[in-house]
Motif scaffolding. Structure first.
Motif: not given
Length: 456
Positions: A200-215, A247-257
């Motif tokens: 997965l690339n950064d964009e698709s990985l972020e959606s895979e990890l966080l999920g998304h709302e409709k729209g 980019k995803t690494q930064a997102t992951i680190l924030r969520i884990l903390e």
């Protein structure tokens, strides 16, 4: 065999009436007039279920319940009382009671509670059996010093909630180690959710990890739950975390903390409780120096480092691995398990195994298909069999052809042969990966089979 019910009550009339009714319903019964007698019966005969009065002289029902659960935790207990309170019911449930019934007893209610408790016990037994089978399935095979050290590390780390970084070459079994750790952990009955970071690339990985709302973005036609949400209270496995973008690494680190996140396009903060296991075949310290991996994330996930040895470091395990792979192939195909001759096993122990356990598994599965009832040295192809001369590369013969077309065909044939081997002789995969015509690939595979000769 009929389920056995132990009835514990200090009123003889209740013991007689309940015992008679339950026997008519097809149960075997035992009786006890106090907590001490009940514990003796449980220790001596281990009933399937206990109907236990709370208010009894001497050892009361709550204390008896506690001792029963200490002796045999799988025995189901249904509490009965004439002076029940919500607080008493809550305490009994916390100590392991399945249900709580008030006097005067409604027989239909008692029968339903007993059947529900026994069904729950059957489900627990099935779960224990399935967990045992799962642990066996993901067991690390081998008894070499390197493998025993790996097993020791897993046994120490698994019961804790510590985050783990698994390192090792491709094909060594890092995912197997991760699944074994999860199965031996306190979160074993919770989900293990894996994230393939390399796919997965950064964009698709972020959606895979966080999920998304409709729209939330174009194409988000429905709400989607992300990996973090799916893994809540369980284990999140980041496979090949070294391939994750910055980019995803930064997102992951924030969520884990922070232990919370928001779905893409959402405003609600969702708390999470996950154990993190990560795996990589990369040198993350080198990646940190090169600026492709965050140092703070590395130290966040690398609480317990576990290194998986390469197959060349555990050569003694090859016979056991071959036996497991042959048995598994036979089980999958519903055929008798084949044997490999000791001479062939010894020859395989001389090989370097750059593809590690995965390469050995693929080879054994291929030999199981191609060889006869017994796999011998003659069945081993190059480069595993040093007595077999590997096919000449086109580079050595190209200039022996007078016509360009002949040289191209020679190169194409050897090229497709090599790709067939790397794809375990799967025609569809080979044709797709090389762009070659499927019919051409099939003909070359048939040629390889003819060169091998008929089975004896």
């Amino acid at each position: 065999m009929f389920p056995t019910i132990l009835i514990v009550d200090d009123e003889p009339s209740i013991l007689r009436s309940l015992s008679g009714i339950l026997m008519d319903e097809g149960f075997e019964t035992m009786t006890a007039t106090n907590g001490y007698e009940a514990l003796q019966c449980v220790e001596a005969q281990t009933p399937d279920l206990v109907l236990l009065d709370i208010w009894m002289p001497g050892l009361d029902g709550i204390e008896t319940l506690k001792e029963i659960k200490n002796l045999h935790s799988h025995v189901q207990v249904v509490m009965i009382t004439g002076h029940g309170t919500i607080e008493t019911a809550v305490n009994a449930t916390k100590m392991g009671a399945y249900d709580f019934i008030e006097k005067p007893l409604n027989i239909d209610r008692v029968i339903v509670a007993i059947n529900n408790a026994l069904n729950f016990r059957r489900l627990e037994e099935e779960n224990r059996f399935l967990r045992k089978k799962t642990i066996e399935k993901y067991a690390i095979t081998g008894s070499s010093p390197a493998t025993m050290e790996l097993k020791k590390q897993i046994q120490i780390a698994a019961p804790t909630d510590a985050w783990i970084l698994i390192t090792g070459e491709n094909g060594t079994g890092k995912e197997l180690v991760a699944r074994t750790i999860h199965q031996l952990s306190a979160r074993c009955d919770k989900p293990l959710v894996d994230v393939n970071c390399a796919a997965l690339n950064d964009e698709s990985l972020e959606s895979e990890l966080l999920g998304h709302e409709k729209g939330a973005f174009a194409g988000a036609v429905t709400k989607k739950y992300g990996k973090f949400e799916l893994a809540h209270t369980g284990t999140l496995f980041f496979d090949e975390i070294g391939d994750m973008g910055l980019k995803t690494q930064a997102t992951i680190l924030r969520i884990l903390e922070e232990k919370q996140f928001q779905r893409l396009g959402g405003s609600r903060t969702i708390p999470i409780d996950v154990r993190v296991i990560a795996a990589t075949n990369k040198n993350l310290k080198k990646a940190i120096r090169e600026g492709t991996f965050r140092e703070d994330l590395y130290y966040r996930i690398n609480v317990v480092p576990i290194s998986v040895p390469a197959l060349r470091e555990r050569i003694e395990d090859i016979p056991a691995l071959i036996h497991v792979f042959l048995s598994k192939t036979a089980e999958d195909n519903g055929t008798p398990a084949k044997q490999m001759a000791p001479e062939a096993v010894e020859m395989l122990k001389q090989y370097e195994w750059p593809g590690n356990v995965r390469e050995l598994k693929n080879l054994v599965e291929r030999l199981d298909i191609m060889a006869g009832d017994s796999i011998g040295v003659k069945d081993l192809p190059a480069p595993y069999n040093t007595a077999v001369r590997p096919p000449a590369t086109p580079a050595a013969e190209l200039f022996s052809f007078d016509r360009l077309r002949d040289a191209q065909q020679a190169f194409e044939e050897v090229f497709i042969m090599q790709k067939l081997k790397s794809h375990d002789f799967d025609i569809n995969k080979t044709a797709k990966s090389t762009g070659a015509d499927k019919t051409r690939v099939k003909k070359i595979q048939q040629k390889i089979t003819r060169q091998k000769g008929p089975e004896k």
